[in-house]
Every structure is written in structure tokens, then in C-alpha cells.
Design a protein around this motif. Structure first.
Motif, short mmCIF file in Angstrom:
data_model
loop_
_atom_site.label_atom_id
_atom_site.label_comp_id
_atom_site.label_asym_id
_atom_site.label_seq_id
_atom_site.Cartn_x
_atom_site.Cartn_y
_atom_site.Cartn_z
N LEU A 270 0.82 -1.21 0.00
CA LEU A 270 0.00 0.00 0.00
C LEU A 270 0.85 1.26 0.00
O LEU A 270 0.48 2.28 -0.61
N LEU A 271 1.99 1.21 0.67
CA LEU A 271 2.85 2.40 0.74
C LEU A 271 3.49 2.73 -0.60
O LEU A 271 3.99 3.85 -0.80
N THR A 272 3.48 1.80 -1.54
CA THR A 272 4.07 2.07 -2.87
C THR A 272 3.13 2.88 -3.77
O THR A 272 3.57 3.38 -4.81
N ARG A 273 1.90 3.01 -3.35
CA ARG A 273 0.95 3.77 -4.16
C ARG A 273 1.23 5.26 -4.02
O ARG A 273 1.34 5.79 -2.92
N PRO A 274 1.33 5.98 -5.17
CA PRO A 274 1.70 7.41 -5.09
C PRO A 274 0.53 8.33 -4.73
O PRO A 274 0.75 9.49 -4.36
N ASP A 275 -0.70 7.89 -4.84
CA ASP A 275 -1.85 8.78 -4.66
C ASP A 275 -2.51 8.61 -3.29
O ASP A 275 -3.72 8.80 -3.15
N LEU A 276 -1.72 8.25 -2.28
CA LEU A 276 -2.29 8.04 -0.95
C LEU A 276 -2.63 9.36 -0.28
O LEU A 276 -1.88 10.34 -0.40
N ASP A 277 -3.76 9.35 0.44
CA ASP A 277 -4.13 10.51 1.23
C ASP A 277 -3.15 10.65 2.39
O ASP A 277 -2.70 9.65 2.96
N PRO A 278 -2.74 11.87 2.76
CA PRO A 278 -1.77 12.04 3.86
C PRO A 278 -2.20 11.35 5.15
O PRO A 278 -1.38 10.77 5.86
N LYS A 279 -3.49 11.39 5.50
CA LYS A 279 -3.94 10.74 6.72
C LYS A 279 -3.83 9.22 6.61
O LYS A 279 -3.45 8.52 7.57
N VAL A 280 -4.16 8.70 5.42
CA VAL A 280 -4.02 7.25 5.21
C VAL A 280 -2.55 6.85 5.27
O VAL A 280 -2.19 5.82 5.85
N LEU A 281 -1.70 7.69 4.64
CA LEU A 281 -0.26 7.42 4.68
C LEU A 281 0.26 7.39 6.12
O LEU A 281 1.06 6.52 6.49
N GLN A 282 -0.22 8.33 6.94
CA GLN A 282 0.22 8.37 8.34
C GLN A 282 -0.20 7.11 9.09
O GLN A 282 0.56 6.54 9.87
N ARG A 283 -1.41 6.63 8.81
CA ARG A 283 -1.89 5.44 9.50
C ARG A 283 -1.16 4.19 9.03
O ARG A 283 -0.85 3.28 9.82
N LEU A 284 -0.85 4.14 7.73
CA LEU A 284 -0.09 3.00 7.22
C LEU A 284 1.31 2.95 7.84
O LEU A 284 1.82 1.87 8.17
N GLN A 285 1.92 4.11 7.94
CA GLN A 285 3.24 4.15 8.57
C GLN A 285 3.18 3.74 10.04
O GLN A 285 4.07 3.07 10.56
N ARG A 286 2.11 4.11 10.70
CA ARG A 286 1.94 3.70 12.11
C ARG A 286 1.75 2.19 12.21
O ARG A 286 2.30 1.54 13.11
N ILE A 287 0.98 1.62 11.28
CA ILE A 287 0.81 0.16 11.25
C ILE A 287 2.15 -0.52 10.99
O ILE A 287 2.48 -1.54 11.60
N GLN A 288 2.94 0.06 10.09
CA GLN A 288 4.24 -0.52 9.79
C GLN A 288 5.15 -0.50 11.01
O GLN A 288 5.86 -1.48 11.30
N ARG A 289 5.16 0.61 11.76
CA ARG A 289 5.99 0.68 12.96
C ARG A 289 5.50 -0.29 14.03
O ARG A 289 6.30 -0.92 14.73
N ALA A 290 4.18 -0.40 14.17
CA ALA A 290 3.64 -1.32 15.16
C ALA A 290 4.00 -2.76 14.81
O ALA A 290 4.32 -3.58 15.69
N GLU A 291 3.96 -3.09 13.52
CA GLU A 291 4.34 -4.45 13.10
C GLU A 291 5.80 -4.73 13.41
O GLU A 291 6.15 -5.82 13.87
#
Length: 455
Positions: A270-291
Motif C-alpha cells: 500500500l505504501l508504494t501507491r503514489p496517490d495516498l491521502d496524507p492521513k491514510v499514509l500516516q496510518r499505514l506508517q503507524r501500522i508498519q511501525r507497530a508491526e
């Protein structure tokens, strides 16, 4: 800061560090105690026997001598009364007699003042003569109006014999004490040999994947054999528990890593997608750190359960920056500054997963209980300090900080089971690190993680 909390009542002394070992107090060996017991028994018995022998000899000798003297002085007085003009013969050569008539009573006061004052009976006298030789004699006294009878019995030879007997008894005590020591040493060796063999076999077994060899068949059916059987039973139960624990850890690790790998793969995709919403990007990064945190925690807990050190090296400042970055995303508008200071080149001999868990718990507690101000991670020399501006540390929290399940006085309704700092303490024991906390200068808490010199 505490095991998930802290409180600001007063500033106690620094908490004792973990990771060290106390030296076991010296304990006297059982073999030595058996030998000492034999020696004391032999010495006491022979001393008592020597004392009883000397006492019995003195008592019997005195009684025999006094009986002989009483009979002789009575016989001497009887013969004198039968024929006062004649000096009766003494039946014993060791005796010498003296008769004092009424006209010599007062003269005896000057010649022999002791004899003059003696009453009828047997009296003991002794001293040193003009040549410096010791002498001893017994004096039998019979006083009648017609004459006073004195019968002396020479005890000098008996005194010498008594001294010789005492010397012989003294050497007997020494000899028998030495024999008691030899017997005690031999008996202790025989008695303790099975126990020593059992202890040696227990020390020789260092664990591993194989089951321990049974001990009971190698020992006779006595107390030591019963102890070996009890140890075999305990070992079997312990081996079963350890085996179940290992299987459980392996199963949990495998079952947890699988969904985490799925989460990691989906997040990276999902993080490779260039059109991510900033809030979605922030949540994905948080999920990545939690993992990543879950993966590190699982790896560290698995190593702790096996008591094994992980391989690898870690840059302390880089790991601290990653941990602070993860917490910056979770501040929720709290006015808190997160800073890494100091040495950027400190590298420790441990995998990043272990360092992240140990340092992450300290940083997590500091961020959690600091409502404003700053949390500073200062790397200096061979240690890292986590300095917060939280409420401080109470004496009660300081004493129980690293106990499993303890939650401090400021935990309140916050989440957490009070095991974070307990895990940190166990990691420090595993890697030879030391962790401690102390109150800050003005407020807050300073948590210090000191690495081993090898790092």
C-alpha cells in the motif's frame, strides 16, 4: 516513571541496578563438620576419662593411705601404752613416728606450730625443702592426756607418680584426639562419597536437548539412593515442563509471525501507491511501525525463553531516533519535545530487536507519563540516559520498579500489565547490561541503560 508509571512524592536513593550477581556466602562443608564432630567427641571423651582416672586414683590412694595410717597410729599408741619405756617399732618403713610427752607440749608449739594446732585425724602437708625439692606427706594425729602421737607418711614418691600419670593422660588425650581425627576423616570420606558422586553427576549435566541420564540406578537403595530417585522424579517433571514451554514458544512465535508477515507485506504494498491521502499514509506508517515493534518483541521474548543471545550489532542513536519518531506520531498534540543527544557512533553487540525492546520500554514510559516539557535520550560513553519531565519517582515505586506485574502509584486507569520494565531487566541479565532509575534534578526521572564493557 515506573513500571508503566511513577509518582512525585520524594526523591529516594537510586534503585539498585540489575544485571549483577551476588556472591554466595561461604558455607562450611558437610565433610568438615563430620570430621570436627568426631574430633570433638574423641577429645571430650578422652578428657573426661582422663579426669575420671586421675580423680579415682587420688581418691583410692588417699583412702588406702589414711586407712593404713589410722590402723598404724592406733597400734602405735596401744603398744606405747603397754610399755611406755619402749619406743614401738613401726610396721611400715615409709612412716616415721614421734611421741610428745606432757612436759614437751608447750615446746612443740615453738618447734612445730602446725602440729601443735592439729586435732585428731589425718592431715596433708607439703612444700619445698631447703634444696628446692618438693615434698608431701600425710600426718596422723592422736592426742591423749598421757602423750601426743604423730605418725608421718611420706607421699613424695606418690606425688611424682601423680605427675607422671597426669603427663601420660595428657598425651593420651592428644593421641586419641588425633585418632579421632583420622577416624572422622575416613568415616566422612566413606559417608560423603555417594553424596559427592551424586553432586558431581548433577554438575556434569549441563542440560541440552537430550534427557538427563537417570541417577537412581547408580546408587544403592539407601538415603542417597532415595535422594537420587527424588531428583530423577523432579528432573522428569522439570524436563516435561521445559519441553512444553519450548513447544509453546515455538508455536506462538510461528503463529504470530505469519499474520505479522501478511501485515508487513500488505503495508509495504500500500505504501508504494503514489496517490495516498496524507492521513491514510500516516496510518499505514503507524501500522508498519507497530508491526516492526511486535516482531522485535516476539524475537526478544523467544530469546529470553531460550536464554540465548541474539547475534548482530546496533547503533544506539539510530535505534533511539527510530523509537522517538514512532512516538512523535502518537503524541496527539501533547506539547512534548523528543530529542536524541550525544554520541552518534555508540554500537552495542546485540540485535536491534533486543535493543529496541529494552530502550523502547524506557522511552515509552517517559513519553507516556510526561505531559509537557521534553524527553531526552542522551548517549554518552557506554550508556544511554532517558531523561523525562514527568511527575517523578516515589520511594515505593523505586523499590518495586522492576518487579513483574507491579504498576506504580500514578498508573491509574492507564493500559499496561506492569511487565515492560520486568522484560527490560531480564534482557539486561541476558546481555550483561545494567538498568537503573533515579530522580531528576528538578523533577522527572532519569533511566540509565549501561552496556557491558565488551560493547
Amino acid at each position: 516513571m515506573a513500571s508503566d508509571t511513577a509518582s512525585p512524592r520524594r526523591k529516594p536513593d537510586p534503585v539498585p541496578t540489575t544485571g549483577g550477581r551476588r556472591r554466595a556466602p561461604y558455607r562450611r562443608r558437610l565433610r568438615s563438620r563430620i570430621i570436627v564432630s568426631f574430633v570433638l567427641l574423641g577429645f571430650c571423651l578422652t578428657t573426661l576419662f582422663a579426669f575420671a582416672t586421675n580423680w579415682a586414683r587420688a581418691r583410692v590412694e588417699n583412702q588406702l593411705v589414711e586407712d593404713v595410717m589410722n590402723r598404724n597410729i592406733n597400734e602405735y599408741a596401744r603398744r606405747f601404752q603397754l610399755d611406755p619405756s619402749r619406743n614401738p617399732d613401726l610396721p611400715v618403713q615409709q612412716m616415721r613416728a614421734r611421741i610428745v610427752g606432757p612436759d614437751r607440749f608447750e615446746a612443740l608449739r615453738t618447734e612445730e606450730p602446725d602440729w601443735y594446732d592439729f586435732k585428731d585425724g589425718i592431715h596433708s602437708l607439703g612444700g619445698v625443702d631447703e634444696q628446692g625439692n618438693a615434698f608431701s606427706y600425710k600426718l596422723a594425729v592422736r592426742k591423749t592426756p598421757e602423750a601426743w602421737f604423730f605418725l608421718a607418711y611420706d607421699m613424695t614418691e606418690s606425688l611424682r607418680g601423680e605427675q607422671q600419670l597426669k603427663r601420660a593422660l595428657f598425651f593420651s588425650v592428644l593421641v586419641f584426639s588425633l585418632l579421632s581425627w583420622v577416624l572422622g576423616w575416613w568415616s566422612a570420606s566413606k559417608v560423603m562419597k555417594p553424596v559427592s558422586d551424586l553432586a558431581a553427576r548433577l554438575r556434569a549435566y549441563r542440560g541440552g536437548t537430550s534427557e538427563p541420564e537417570p541417577l537412581a540406578p547408580r546408587f544403592p537403595d539407601d538415603e542417597v539412593g532415595q535422594l537420587a530417585q527424588a531428583l530423577d522424579d523432579y528432573s522428569a517433571r522439570l524436563t516435561e515442563v521445559v519441553q512444553r514451554d519450548r513447544e509453546f514458544n515455538a508455536d506462538v512465535s510461528h503463529e504470530l509471525r505469519t499474520p505479522l508477515a501478511v501485515i508487513r507485506g500488505a503495508t509495504e504494498l500500500l505504501l508504494t501507491r503514489p496517490d495516498l491521502d496524507p492521513k491514510v499514509l500516516q496510518r499505514l506508517q503507524r501500522i508498519q511501525r507497530a508491526e516492526q515493534q511486535c516482531t522485535d518483541l516476539i524475537g526478544s521474548l523467544l530469546l529470553l525463553s531460550r536464554n540465548e543471545r541474539g547475534q548482530g550489532s546496533s547503533n544506539v542513536s539510530r535505534v533511539a531516533e527510530q523509537l522517538l519518531e514512532a512516538h512523535r506520531a502518537q503524541l496527539g498534540g501533547k506539547p512534548l519535545e523528543l530529542v536524541v543527544e550525544g554520541d552518534r557512533e555508540l554500537v552495542v553487540d546485540a540485535p536491534e530487536s533486543a535493543l529496541s525492546v529494552a530502550l523502547g520500554n524506557l522511552i515509552g514510559n517517559a513519553v507516556k507519563y510526561s505531559q509537557e516539557g521534553s524527553v531526552r535520550v542522551r548517549v554518552t560513553g557506554d550508556q544511554v540516559d532517558v531523561i523525562d519531565s514527568g511527575p517523578g519517582l516515589s520511594a515505593e515505586d523505586a523499590a518495586k520498579l522492576f518487579q513483574r506485574g507491579y504498576r506504580g502509584t500514578h498508573a491509574g486507569h492507564s493500559q499496561g500489565g506492569g511487565i515492560g520494565l520486568s522484560i527490560v531487566s531480564r534482557l539486561c541479565d541476558l546481555y550483561g547490561w545494567q538498568v537503573s532509575v533515579r530522580p531528576g534534578q528538578d523533577r522527572g526521572v532519569v533511566a540509565t541503560l549501561k552496556f557491558s564493557p565488551a560493547t
